[in-house]
Scaffold this active site. Structure first.
Site, PDB file in Angstrom:
ATOM      1  N   HIS A   1      -3.031  61.247 -29.219  1.00 31.15           N
ATOM      2  CA  HIS A   1      -3.751  60.886 -30.202  1.00 31.15           C
ATOM      3  C   HIS A   1      -4.319  62.345 -30.952  1.00 31.15           C
ATOM      4  CE1 HIS A   1      -7.192  59.650 -29.029  1.00 31.15           C
ATOM      5  NE2 HIS A   1      -6.759  59.055 -27.551  1.00 31.15           N
TER       6      HIS A   1
ATOM      7  N   ASP B   1      -7.196  61.793 -32.786  1.00 30.22           N
ATOM      8  CA  ASP B   1      -8.158  61.059 -33.785  1.00 30.22           C
ATOM      9  C   ASP B   1      -9.677  61.340 -32.644  1.00 30.22           C
ATOM     10  OD1 ASP B   1      -7.167  59.063 -32.415  1.00 30.22           O
ATOM     11  OD2 ASP B   1      -8.350  57.783 -33.511  1.00 30.22           O
TER      12      ASP B   1
ATOM     13  N   ASP C   1     -10.201  63.608 -24.457  1.00 37.66           N
ATOM     14  CA  ASP C   1      -9.848  62.167 -24.974  1.00 37.66           C
ATOM     15  C   ASP C   1      -9.839  62.669 -26.604  1.00 37.66           C
ATOM     16  OD1 ASP C   1      -8.918  59.562 -25.877  1.00 37.66           O
ATOM     17  OD2 ASP C   1     -11.008  58.760 -25.787  1.00 37.66           O
TER      18      ASP C   1
ATOM     19  N   GLU D   1      -6.017  56.222 -33.025  1.00 37.37           N
ATOM     20  CA  GLU D   1      -6.112  54.997 -31.696  1.00 37.37           C
ATOM     21  C   GLU D   1      -6.943  54.798 -31.304  1.00 37.37           C
ATOM     22  OE1 GLU D   1      -6.117  54.781 -27.519  1.00 37.37           O
ATOM     23  OE2 GLU D   1      -8.052  56.221 -28.038  1.00 37.37           O
ATOM     24  N   GLU D   2      -8.117  55.782 -31.648  1.00 36.98           N
ATOM     25  CA  GLU D   2     -10.399  55.011 -31.365  1.00 36.98           C
ATOM     26  C   GLU D   2     -10.363  53.893 -32.502  1.00 36.98           C
ATOM     27  OE1 GLU D   2     -11.132  55.672 -29.158  1.00 36.98           O
ATOM     28  OE2 GLU D   2     -10.980  57.847 -29.184  1.00 36.98           O
TER      29      GLU D   2
ATOM     30  N   ASP E   1      -3.409  60.017 -21.859  1.00 34.65           N
ATOM     31  CA  ASP E   1      -4.396  60.172 -22.045  1.00 34.65           C
ATOM     32  C   ASP E   1      -5.368  59.054 -21.379  1.00 34.65           C
ATOM     33  OD1 ASP E   1      -6.406  59.573 -24.643  1.00 34.65           O
ATOM     34  OD2 ASP E   1      -5.090  57.971 -25.374  1.00 34.65           O
TER      35      ASP E   1
ATOM     36  N   HIS F   1     -16.422  58.518 -24.013  1.00 40.26           N
ATOM     37  CA  HIS F   1     -16.454  58.389 -25.517  1.00 40.26           C
ATOM     38  C   HIS F   1     -18.344  58.095 -25.265  1.00 40.26           C
ATOM     39  CE1 HIS F   1     -12.734  55.151 -26.745  1.00 40.26           C
ATOM     40  NE2 HIS F   1     -12.953  55.899 -26.312  1.00 40.26           N
TER      41      HIS F   1
END
Lengths: 474, 474
Positions: free
Chosen positions: B97, B99, B131, B165-166, B194, B444
């Site tokens: 991903h 994003d 990520d 994805e997020e 991922d 994150h």
């Protein structure tokens, strides 16, 4: 002869009194809304003018500023007014408030909340009609009637009228304690007309209120919120501990599980027992208020005893956990459960806090959790109980019989009215709650009303009470 | 000869690859922030251009619009790119991903989150570095290396790169199922880079994820919120019932109390037992992540088994109750407790929901409350488990040994990566999770990083894996 003459005057001039209420309701003195703060001040000026016109000696007390979410706001003044200062007479302190709850037409009001409307059932509808402008004006009507009739008031009256009652009565307690030996020094008894009949047909005198002790139970685990996928099952979760402990506080049938609480509750006397027989209250009244039949107790006496004279424990919420709609897979790191206990005679707030802390600590320790727990009492307010046999109550009961031709119910309330306790503690005098409105007036709801008959008969009651109380021995 | 040549190329061109990552990180493709939506589109264009420049055949798929709190927002496209279409070769589907999570300097970042910075420990710091921009570019680096070396890729690659994805991967599942027999029809295996190493020193292959079933337990009492002074002690309070039932779900030591749940849990085999011995994980890693020592289990194996292969139950919060700081004496009328269960083989979501519903109903009925209770499963996602003996995994293990000179750890994860299950269910092919970054990358969090060595060795790993997987028999 004074009393019948006075009552006749009130009956005859009732439309004038309704006009006075109309003017008061038209001032949207919402203390909780900064935009309406100037209206609260306007309302204080309205009262000052009314009282001065009747010959009262009036002063206003500046309470300084309020911190409204970081913005300083001028607090509305307390209006202190004295009518009569004959040392041979008793002095009755009358408390009331001139601010009101917020009200918007959009909330669902049938009419403009700040325009007094009388409907076909002779209900005077408008914000503040019953809470508390009607009762405050009731006292003023009494003064006016005596003045215009050339009748001497049988007692001295000291008014204490505040403008922040609906917003925490900020600053009032300090003033009460400061003035206890000054402005309030000659006061013989306190009378407050700021609550309601139990039902809709029968007047009452209110002689008791429950106290409230509020607790914060905080469980702390991880340093920050964690993802339940990664950490679920591997660490002690604060929410699990919190629910385990809070589920041990009270049973679904309302029984408080903290040991020792019921040991402090005063036993029911035969005299008290007798008061429940005549009460104007039906189970339907409770069902109506709750919106269904989820009552725990099957009869009126039990319901009212558990509202008035037994303690209760309510779980209010959790701070720090997920509270929005939807799903979130969080393990909250630190959660604070909120609960409170309504306290009754002869519970002592300090002793109650000790019992709660000990029990909660014991229950938490049983869990074997590695998290930490802290239980704190964030606020406690004591219960209040006056004797309904006090001459002040006897006078009010006699006045009720004169005006309503019925013995008043003797009631208590489940909530607290902190100013009651403040006056009693600061002045050490009897406090009487003498309501004007009915149980269905909707004080904090839409379409608040005061029945015309309650306003007019209530004005008579307040006046006759002054005559009766002048005659009894304290 | 191809593999050493490829590895040498990657080693030599590592600064070019870091530059590629720098360009990607500079595009703040935060899918959760509408203000950054144009950047998410820019990031898709960046990838399209990179892939086209390397000779891939690229198409973008419009996923329509997202309802962002009432405002329609264009969803970023899925980038589908094909490199090679030799029917004689295997086809590997690569998911990633483009994003990223939100990031603001004010959150506590040491540097601008959208400017890639390499610190003195050769860590490449920037939002999305690990990520998932680093891994996505790793695959592109592999294609570039082969192209520039004039080496034929040993497999066909199909890319599926999403930009949401997020933010819940909106629209992706539909596309996967729609294209299962079309764009994805020749796919032989799926590889996703991922996730992360378990620790910081040893590479791993990830073969399992827990599922999650989310529950809403609603207790309804009075028609509206009530005042605890007036009603406390006289009615059945929804919060009391909610806490009583939710306290019966899980013990402070993490044991789930819903009968039958553990009956469904697959026993540990000797083979699985052996995998724990070599794992790069210490109790200190858990203590560091949690911020203290509130772990339930005393040893690494127990901790990881309870994260990966045993179910867990977490209480997340209460909707409808008081949640602000301070005190409020409310009796909430309707409260919804939220909890979830992480599920593992061989638990079935439907069966789990049945067990939970039956138990919760039984426990509620025991309370004798007049309130009503409803328990619903708002969402369930199954667990996922692949065989680490599958040739796809064997190939990845061999590639790891070639690049890192060590056998990879075989790991599972406690959380869910829904796309894993979607690909397996839709394509019925083996899915491999082949992480590039380390367990401390802070995907994150603030100061997200990807070690230069992980990026460069990881690029080698992805390339060598393609060579190894081309040789095994599926």
């Amino acid at each position: 002869m004074a009393v019948p003459e006075f009552m006749e005057y009130v009956e005859k001039h009732q439309n004038d009194f309704v006009e006075r209420l109309r003017k008061a309701v038209a001032i949207p003195s919402v203390s909780g809304d900064p935009n309406h703060r100037p209206d609260v001040f306007r309302m204080s000026e309205f009262l000052v003018n009314e009282l001065k016109a009747l010959g009262a000696s009036v002063e206003t007390r500046d309470l300084g500023k309020q911190d409204f979410h970081g913005t300083p706001l001028d607090l509305p003044p307390v209006v202190l007014a004295t009518v009569g200062n004959d040392p041979a007479k008793k002095t009755i302190l009358v408390y009331g408030h001139y601010d009101v709850q917020p009200a918007l037409k959009e909330d669902g009001w049938a009419t403009d909340p700040f325009v007094l409307v009388e409907d076909d059932k002779q209900r005077l509808i408008g914000r503040g009609s019953s809470d508390d402008k009607g009762p405050v004006l009731g006292w003023i009507n009494v003064v006016e009637a005596h003045k215009n009739l050339g009748l001497e008031l049988p007692v001295n009256i000291k008014f204490c009228l505040e403008g922040m009652e609906e917003s925490g009565s900020e600053g009032l307690d300090d003033l009460i304690y400061q003035e206890a030996g000054e402005y309030f020094k000659d006061v013989d008894a306190v009378t407050i007309s700021d609550n309601y009949w139990l039902g809709t047909t029968k007047p009452c005198l209110t002689y008791g209120l429950r106290g409230v002790s509020y607790f914060h139970l905080t469980v702390k685990g991880p340093a920050a919120d964690l993802h339940s996928g990664v950490f679920g099952g591997t660490i002690h979760e604060p929410m699990t501990d919190l629910f385990a402990v809070m589920s041990k506080l009270v049973q679904p049938d309302g029984k408080i599980l903290v040991p020792g609480v019921y040991d402090q509750v005063r036993a029911v006397t035969d005299e008290e027992e007798a008061t429940y027989a005549t009460l104007d209250f039906k189970l339907d009244d409770l069902h109506g208020a709750v919106g269904n039949k989820t009552n725990i107790h099957p009869d009126v006496k039990s319901v009212l005893q558990h509202r008035w004279r037994y303690p209760s424990l309510s779980l209010h919420g959790v701070e720090g956990a997920f509270y929005n709609p939807g799903d979130k897979t969080v393990i909250p790191a630190k959660v604070t459960g909120k609960f409170s206990i309504r306290s009754v005679p002869d519970m002592e707030p300090k002793k109650l806090t000790e019992l709660v802390k000990k029990y909660v600590n014991d229950e938490f320790n049983k869990l074997g959790s590695k998290n930490t727990m802290v239980i704190e009492c964030s606020h406690d307010g004591n219960h209040w109980l006056a004797s309904p046999n006090h001459p002040n109550y006897v006078a009010a009961a006699k006045a009720t019989e004169t005006v309503y031709k019925v013995k008043p119910d003797l009631t208590r309330e489940g909530g607290s009215i902190p100013v009651t306790l403040s006056f009693q503690d600061a002045l050490q005098k009897n406090v009487l709650l003498l309501p004007m409105g009915r149980g269905d007036d909707g004080a904090h709801s839409i379409n608040e009303k005061l029945d015309r008959s309650n306003y007019i008969q209530g004005t008579k009651l307040l006046g006759v009470y002054l005559h009766e109380v002048s005659k009894v021995e304290f």
